[in-house]
Design an enzyme around this catalytic site. Structure first.
Site, mmCIF file in Angstrom:
data_model
loop_
_atom_site.group_PDB
_atom_site.id
_atom_site.type_symbol
_atom_site.label_atom_id
_atom_site.label_comp_id
_atom_site.label_asym_id
_atom_site.label_seq_id
_atom_site.Cartn_x
_atom_site.Cartn_y
_atom_site.Cartn_z
ATOM 1 N N MET A 30 0.837 -1.206 0.000
ATOM 2 C CA MET A 30 0.000 0.000 0.000
ATOM 3 C C MET A 30 0.873 1.258 0.000
ATOM 4 S SD MET A 30 -3.453 -0.900 2.014
ATOM 5 C CE MET A 30 -2.883 -0.590 3.657
ATOM 6 N N HIS A 34 9.035 1.533 3.501
ATOM 7 C CA HIS A 34 10.085 1.492 4.524
ATOM 8 C C HIS A 34 10.872 0.212 4.280
ATOM 9 C CE1 HIS A 34 7.510 -1.473 6.373
ATOM 10 N NE2 HIS A 34 6.514 -0.599 6.441
ATOM 11 N N GLY A 36 10.817 -2.644 5.545
ATOM 12 C CA GLY A 36 10.024 -3.880 5.480
ATOM 13 C C GLY A 36 9.592 -4.155 4.043
ATOM 14 N N HIS A 37 9.089 -3.112 3.358
ATOM 15 C CA HIS A 37 8.694 -3.255 1.956
ATOM 16 C C HIS A 37 9.928 -3.511 1.080
ATOM 17 C CE1 HIS A 37 5.489 -0.300 3.379
ATOM 18 N NE2 HIS A 37 4.769 -1.316 2.968
ATOM 19 N N ASP A 148 2.399 -8.994 8.861
ATOM 20 C CA ASP A 148 0.960 -9.248 8.743
ATOM 21 C C ASP A 148 0.762 -10.763 8.655
ATOM 22 O OD1 ASP A 148 -0.364 -6.360 7.958
ATOM 23 O OD2 ASP A 148 1.691 -6.562 7.281
HETATM 24 P P1 AMP Z 1 1.517 -2.766 3.525
HETATM 25 O O1 AMP Z 1 2.007 -1.734 2.585
HETATM 26 O O2 AMP Z 1 1.530 -2.339 4.950
HETATM 27 O O3 AMP Z 1 0.216 -3.397 3.088
HETATM 28 O O4 AMP Z 1 2.581 -3.952 3.466
HETATM 29 C C1 AMP Z 1 2.961 -4.557 2.257
HETATM 30 C C2 AMP Z 1 3.757 -5.801 2.561
HETATM 31 O O5 AMP Z 1 4.913 -5.446 3.319
HETATM 32 C C3 AMP Z 1 2.975 -6.825 3.396
HETATM 33 O O6 AMP Z 1 3.249 -8.134 2.941
HETATM 34 C C4 AMP Z 1 3.514 -6.602 4.779
HETATM 35 O O7 AMP Z 1 3.443 -7.745 5.609
HETATM 36 C C5 AMP Z 1 4.964 -6.255 4.475
HETATM 37 N N1 AMP Z 1 5.547 -5.514 5.608
HETATM 38 C C6 AMP Z 1 5.085 -4.368 6.159
HETATM 39 N N2 AMP Z 1 5.858 -4.009 7.210
HETATM 40 C C7 AMP Z 1 6.820 -4.962 7.324
HETATM 41 C C8 AMP Z 1 7.920 -5.166 8.218
HETATM 42 N N3 AMP Z 1 8.190 -4.325 9.212
HETATM 43 N N4 AMP Z 1 8.685 -6.257 8.027
HETATM 44 C C9 AMP Z 1 8.434 -7.126 7.021
HETATM 45 N N5 AMP Z 1 7.416 -7.002 6.155
HETATM 46 C C10 AMP Z 1 6.623 -5.926 6.292
#
Ligand code: AMP
Length: 279
Positions: A30, A34, A36-37, A148
């Site tokens: 989304m 950061h 994580g992404h 998640d």
């Molecule tokens: P989001 O943009 O929050 O929907 O996340 C997109 C993807 O990045 C999802 O698969 C999340 O689980 C993963 N994600 C978000 N934050 C982290 C993190 N801190 N460590 C690892 N994966 C992450």
């Protein structure tokens, strides 16, 4: 890096790449990137010929309007970061729903617990958008973060039940130096709550460390963690639970892996975190 905003253009591009026998990785996000992404993107770039990153704030998975409206966005920064990593295509649609949208994907049971219980409709929105992305991109592999964890369990079930020929890769949680799980929502924390937020992960770690093999102290540890967190002004625990992983059921002696998971409000900002514990 190509920016594609249109569903048909992306479909055509990927069909061409498939004919060229390219191995295609998808990273659904989304945006507001950061580490994580970026870690998921790096993994895909290292394992696949072509990496497609979707950058779309999916309205269908938000149960609170204020949460959707305040969700951070910075497309130019996202674009630069993804480009630097070597992402090939960023899918940046304006919307993925026609005004007459009527079809939803519901994964049963796994969505009755944890975030599914406190965010009604959330996983229906998640499963539907991921199903759409799978149909549009038709990747060989899709990368998700353990951050998640319930989402990954739900998508793995959907892949199996709907016969998607897609491998799901689950990648570890990337954390700030003080242990706080990276999240696009962390920028919304007040400075006081940002300072205190690492207590959340510390409490999950404490449960992990102190949990007895017969799980007899599980409830007591959960209560202690909740109490410690709710002693911080402005903090409310949504849930802290220990379930079997990946079935998300009440654990028993036959459980090999546990999910120690929580969701905690720091003010209006809802943070989630978890630990997967091998027994
Ligand atoms: P989001 O943009 O929050 O929907 O996340 C997109 C993807 O990045 C999802 O698969 C999340 O689980 C993963 N994600 C978000 N934050 C982290 C993190 N801190 N460590 C690892 N994966 C992450």
């Amino acid at each position: 890096m190509e920016i594609i905003q249109n569903v048909d253009s992306l479909r055509n591009r990927v069909e061409f790449l498939r004919k060229e026998r390219k191995y295609i990785g998808l990273v659904p996000t989304m945006g507001y990137f950061h580490d994580g992404h970026l870690n998921l993107m790096r993994l895909s770039v290292s394992e696949c010929d072509v990496t497609v990153v979707s950058n779309y704030v999916n309205p269908a998975q938000f149960d609170r309007r204020d949460d959707l409206e305040s969700y951070p966005i910075n497309f130019e920064r996202d674009k630069a970061l993804a480009e630097e990593i070597g992402v090939d295509i960023m899918f940046y649609p304006q919307t993925l729903y026609q005004s007459d949208h009527k079809t939803w994907v519901t994964v049963e049971k796994l969505t009755d617990v944890l975030c599914g219980r406190s965010r009604p409709g959330h996983f229906k929105g998640v499963a539907t958008v991921v199903c759409k992305l799978f149909n549009i991109v038709n990747p060989h592999v899709a990368y998700f973060g353990q951050k998640d964890a319930q989402q990954a369990a739900v998508i793995e079930q959907m892949i199996k039940d709907l016969n998607f020929d897609i491998r799901l890769v689950l990648s570890p949680i990337i954390r700030e130096h003080d242990g706080l799980a990276m999240s696009s929502r962390n920028v919304q924390l007040t400075p006081e709550h940002r300072k205190k937020a690492p207590v959340f992960y510390e409490q999950l770690q404490l449960i992990d460390k102190k949990l007895l093999p017969d799980l007899s102290n599980k409830e007591m540890l959960i209560e202690q963690a909740k109490k410690t967190l709710e002693n911080i002004p402005g903090v409310r625990v949504d849930y802290i639970e220990v379930l079997s992983w990946p079935h998300l059921e009440i654990p028993d002696k036959t459980s090999h892996r546990l999910l120690i998971a929580g969701a905690v409000f720091f003010g209006n900002v809802r943070l989630i975190d978890n630990i997967i514990k091998e027994l």
